[in-house]
Enzyme design. Structure first.
Site, PDB file in Angstrom:
ATOM      1  N   CYS B 162       0.804  -1.225   0.000  1.00 14.58           N
ATOM      2  CA  CYS B 162       0.000   0.000   0.000  1.00 14.58           C
ATOM      3  C   CYS B 162       0.837   1.275   0.000  1.00 14.58           C
ATOM      4  O   CYS B 162       0.295   2.377  -0.004  1.00 14.58           O
ATOM      5  CB  CYS B 162      -0.937  -0.012   1.197  1.00 14.58           C
ATOM      6  SG  CYS B 162      -1.978  -1.492   1.198  1.00 14.58           S
ATOM      7  N   HIS B 295      -2.309   8.841   5.597  1.00 14.29           N
ATOM      8  CA  HIS B 295      -2.605   7.492   5.114  1.00 14.29           C
ATOM      9  C   HIS B 295      -4.085   7.225   5.394  1.00 14.29           C
ATOM     10  O   HIS B 295      -4.784   6.716   4.537  1.00 14.29           O
ATOM     11  CB  HIS B 295      -1.694   6.491   5.821  1.00 14.29           C
ATOM     12  CG  HIS B 295      -1.749   5.112   5.273  1.00 14.29           C
ATOM     13  ND1 HIS B 295      -1.559   4.829   3.939  1.00 14.29           N
ATOM     14  CD2 HIS B 295      -1.969   3.911   5.867  1.00 14.29           C
ATOM     15  CE1 HIS B 295      -1.668   3.528   3.739  1.00 14.29           C
ATOM     16  NE2 HIS B 295      -1.927   2.944   4.885  1.00 14.29           N
ATOM     17  N   HIS B 330      -9.333   2.432  -0.356  1.00 12.87           N
ATOM     18  CA  HIS B 330      -7.893   2.161  -0.275  1.00 12.87           C
ATOM     19  C   HIS B 330      -7.487   1.465  -1.572  1.00 12.87           C
ATOM     20  O   HIS B 330      -7.761   0.276  -1.759  1.00 12.87           O
ATOM     21  CB  HIS B 330      -7.587   1.293   0.936  1.00 12.87           C
ATOM     22  CG  HIS B 330      -6.127   1.240   1.267  1.00 12.87           C
ATOM     23  ND1 HIS B 330      -5.136   1.401   0.316  1.00 12.87           N
ATOM     24  CD2 HIS B 330      -5.490   1.082   2.445  1.00 12.87           C
ATOM     25  CE1 HIS B 330      -3.962   1.323   0.900  1.00 12.87           C
ATOM     26  NE2 HIS B 330      -4.140   1.131   2.191  1.00 12.87           N
TER      27      HIS B 330
END
Lengths: 367, 409
Positions: B162, B295, B330
């Site tokens: 990620c 994030h 995400h």
């Protein structure tokens, strides 16, 4: 240097194998009922417990174990680990750069089968992270408590050479003072079936799917000397190039032009005593690499260790770097492999060719 | 030292495709969350994600490119074409051998592998179409991108889960600063696929309906997909072409928690090092940072730890933060690349896009979260924060052109 190869666990097994005094393990990874006589060269005498102990790696898949064992072997070889004791500096300045082409493909396909053909609710949460390509390298940092940048690179056979360039950049910028650099690949059913369906085993009679892993510790020369370590090789140059195929529809492409550009960039007109190339029994790779060597360096001894080891993709790149390091430090081996009369080679170029048109080369010098 | 600039951006995202479509949708607070259409989720207790819709690969790719790539490649090539047009490089590069490709991803063409495995297990290996097999390897992604754009320098994929976008951008900047390239096509691409979706559901990490970063009732992520591509270029190359820079690339701070394969370090130790490295290696102090793109996954652990890390770094001076994952979901490997593009456009337009679905901010998350698109004067320096499986921490600093001094990276 710490290598795990079809010749066995450790650098000495690798050296013996290079010299033609090894042998290969009986195939056991693929299911025998489907593959009664698979053409695989698996890691011989594989016993991770000998290096990792018998605790803390049950949830590791095969690739992760290869990398974890290689990492510990390399750190011990370099003097960063004395047994389990860390002998380096702040681990925040020690990174990992690892190459793989297919990651934990065995684990990915296994979890996929559970998700699709059984019930996704049966996916094991402790195994699922292994399906992420960078997980194996991540576990290396966790196990060795290395808190510097952890990077995985995918670029086929050229990945380990790119990893060296990547780590060199991190060293030069001061992001790290040391790094484990290398990578690995595993024999898996999916990869074997893929190569089979592409007709590679049929076309190339000597081809074996191989596996393994390895790491090298990369540091500044002065730092090695200051801490009383020994320099196995100096990374004197590196270059990577890409050339597309002329055929718009082609996918696989081995480019001698890219290989020549990479070699030229890495060697920069300097003398080269020997070249280690990445080609396995996949003949177009060997032809392209040899053509590039002739074009750039003329007649120079060429060593092709993966002809014996087999096709191990990113691990093939690790093995050619390992072979070059072995050649630089070993007069006897050099005489056996390249017939240098008086001494071990002082400058060895390493060339790796990818299957998509990319090529990487590095220049290694004896300290 | 060679200065590195962003000269073009292109996005394929759950809320829009194009140079500006994503950022404009984000500023309007549009969410990409919807029922998953690409595969069956009936066996799971989660059914929502942020898929890319209204995207037609043939609008961006040639017929041959369509046949050489799959969905992850489609996204990447389309975003690259948009970015090159934005950079004024659609006509080709002055010196292709000085152009590299560094692309991030988590799983690459994982959906193709799933399709191949379906055929293999149901119909046998002989039924596998051999021409599809080479498309799977993640190494095919940068190669196809290089072919499409005409790059002939170094090519590589960085699967950094990620944080892959920030990793790729950082490596791209390093390639230019090391003198290996003048221009790098970089960013990241990712697709939603069923193994990944089911795995995150099994980890208990997914929200049922929407992402609520920093909310007291936050319950996890929604998986998204897309591609964000940025053109990075040396100052000399920009000057030669007479092109305009969109933003300057500062340092990328990288660290590894070395703590747990999926869980962040409880004190955010690695994340703190990465953020501080990005700031300090850019020759700045925390006081110079005007905005943080967090994030902000919307998981209880991430948002709490990230808030503490930001508090530790910035103290009482709390720069406004936002979480675009409230709208994009995400997007895994592509997340920090898409968010880097949003950061570039935040600098360009001097507007911070909002965090949506934040109704009751968790008092433990002591940060200033932007809830409405907010114009800000003098917004010069932004941080793009990312964390990932493997204990990865990656922070990217971007600045308005001319706002960074000479710095050592």
């Amino acid at each position: 240097m710490g290598l795990v190869s079809p010749f066995g666990m450790g650098n000495e097994a690798f050296r013996e194998g290079l010299a033609g005094r090894g042998g290969f393990a009986e195939a056991s990874v693929l299911p025998a009922e489907t593959f009664p006589a698979p053409r695989t060269h698996e890691v011989r005498d594989w016993n991770p417990n000998l290096v990792l102990g018998d605790k803390g790696h049950r949830h590791f898949d095969r690739l992760t174990r290869f990398l974890a064992v290689s990492a510990r072997l390399a750190l011990r070889d370099a003097g960063f680990r004395d047994g389990d004791e860390w002998r380096g500096g702040d681990t925040a300045g020690f990174g990992v750069v690892s190459a793989t082409a297919y990651g934990s493909l065995d684990e990915i396909t296994e979890q996929n089968r559970i998700a699709v053909f059984e019930d996704p609710r049966y996916i094991n949460p402790t195994r699922f992270p292994n399906t992420v390509i960078n997980a194996a390298a991540g576990y290396v940092s966790i196990r060795e408590e290395l808190r510097g940048p952890n990077t995985t690179i995918v670029s086929g056979r050229t990945g380990a050479l790119l990893a060296l360039a990547h780590a060199r950049g991190e060293l030069e910028s001061g992001e790290v003072y040391g790094a484990l650099v290398g990578g690995g690949e595993v024999v898996s059913e999916a990869l074997y079936v893929g190569l089979e369906r592409l007709g590679l085993f049929e076309r190339f009679g000597g081809l074996h799917l191989a596996e393994g892993g390895g790491f090298f510790t990369l540091e500044r020369e002065g730092d090695v000397i200051e801490r009383g370590g020994r320099v196995l090789a100096i990374l004197a140059g590196e270059h990577t190039a890409f050339e597309p195929p002329e055929d718009d529809a082609a996918l696989a492409h081995t480019s001698s032009a890219a290989a020549a550009r990479a070699l030229r960039g890495a060697t920069r007109g300097e003398r080269v005593d020997a070249v280690v190339i990445s080609a396995s029994a996949i003949e177009p790779l060997a032809s392209a690499e040899r053509a590039a060597v002739r074009e750039v360096l003329g007649e120079v001894p060429v060593v092709a260790p993966n002809l014996a080891i087999g096709e191990a993709f990113a691990a093939s790149g690790v093995f050619v770097v390992g072979a070059a390091v072995a050649l630089l430090g070993d007069e006897v081996l050099a005489k056996e492999l390249v017939g240098v009369a008086d001494s071990a080679p002082k400058r060895v170029a390493v060339l790796a060719l990818g299957q998509e048109g990319q090529a990487s080369a590095v220049m290694l010098e004896r300290a | 030292m060679t200065r590195v600039f962003v000269s073009g951006v292109g996005a394929v995202s759950p809320v829009g495709t194009g140079r500006d479509a994503m950022f404009e949708a984000l500023c309007r607070g549009i969410s990409g969350a919807r029922e998953i259409r690409r595969f069956d989720t009936s066996q799971l207790d989660r059914h929502v994600g942020c898929e890319v819709v209204d995207f037609e690969p043939a609008d961006h790719l040639t017929r041959a490119e369509l046949e050489r790539t799959h969905r992850c490649g489609h996204f990447a090539l389309a975003a690259a074409r948009i970015a090159l047009q934005d950079a004024g490089l659609s006509g080709g590069f002055p010196d292709p051998e000085r152009v590299s490709v560094v692309i991030g991803t988590t799983m690459g063409e994982a959906n193709l592998l799933g399709e191949l495995e379906d055929v293999w297990l149901h119909q046998g290996a002989a039924a596998l179409r051999s021409e599809l097999i080479p498309r799977y390897g993640t190494g095919n992604l940068p190669a196809q991108l290089a072919r499409a754009v005409g790059a002939r320098g170094s090519i590589q994929a960085l699967p950094a889960a990620c944080a892959a976008g920030n990793y790729a951008i950082g490596q791209a900047a390093r390639e230019i600063r090391a003198g290996r390239a003048d221009i790098v096509v970089t960013g990241a691409s990712e697709v939603i696929e069923r193994l990944q979706y089911a795995g995150f559901a099994r980890l208990g990490a997914m929200a049922p309906d929407r992402v609520r970063p920093f909310d007291v009732d936050r319950s996890g992520i929604l998986i998204g997909e897309g591609a964000g591509i940025l053109i990075l270029e040396s100052e000399a190359s920009l000057v030669r072409r007479g092109a305009r820079p969109l933003a300057e690339v500062g340092a990328v701070g990288l660290a590894c928690d070395a703590h747990h394969i999926t869980r962040p370090h409880p004190e955010g130790e690695g994340s703190k090092r990465a953020l501080l490295a990005a700031i300090e290696r850019s020759g700045l102090t925390p006081d110079d940072v005007d905005h943080v793109n967090a994030h902000g996954t919307g998981t209880p652990a991430n948002d709490l730890i990230e808030s503490r890390v930001l508090r530790d770094i910035f103290g009482e001076r709390k720069p406004p933060i936002t979480s675009l994952k409230s709208m994009l979901g995400h997007c895994m490997g592509a997340a920090s690349a898409l968010e880097a593009i949003a950061c570039v456009q935040t600098l360009e337009r001097q507007i911070i896009p909002p965090t949506i679905h934040l109704e009751n901010q968790d008092p433990e998350c002591d940060v200033v979260v932007v809830r409405e698109a907010t114009p800000v004067q003098g917004l010069d320096v932004v941080l793009n924060n990312a964390l990932a499986f493997g204990g990865y921490d990656a922070a990217l600093l971007l600045a308005r052109p001319g706002k960074l001094g000479e710095f050592w990276h």
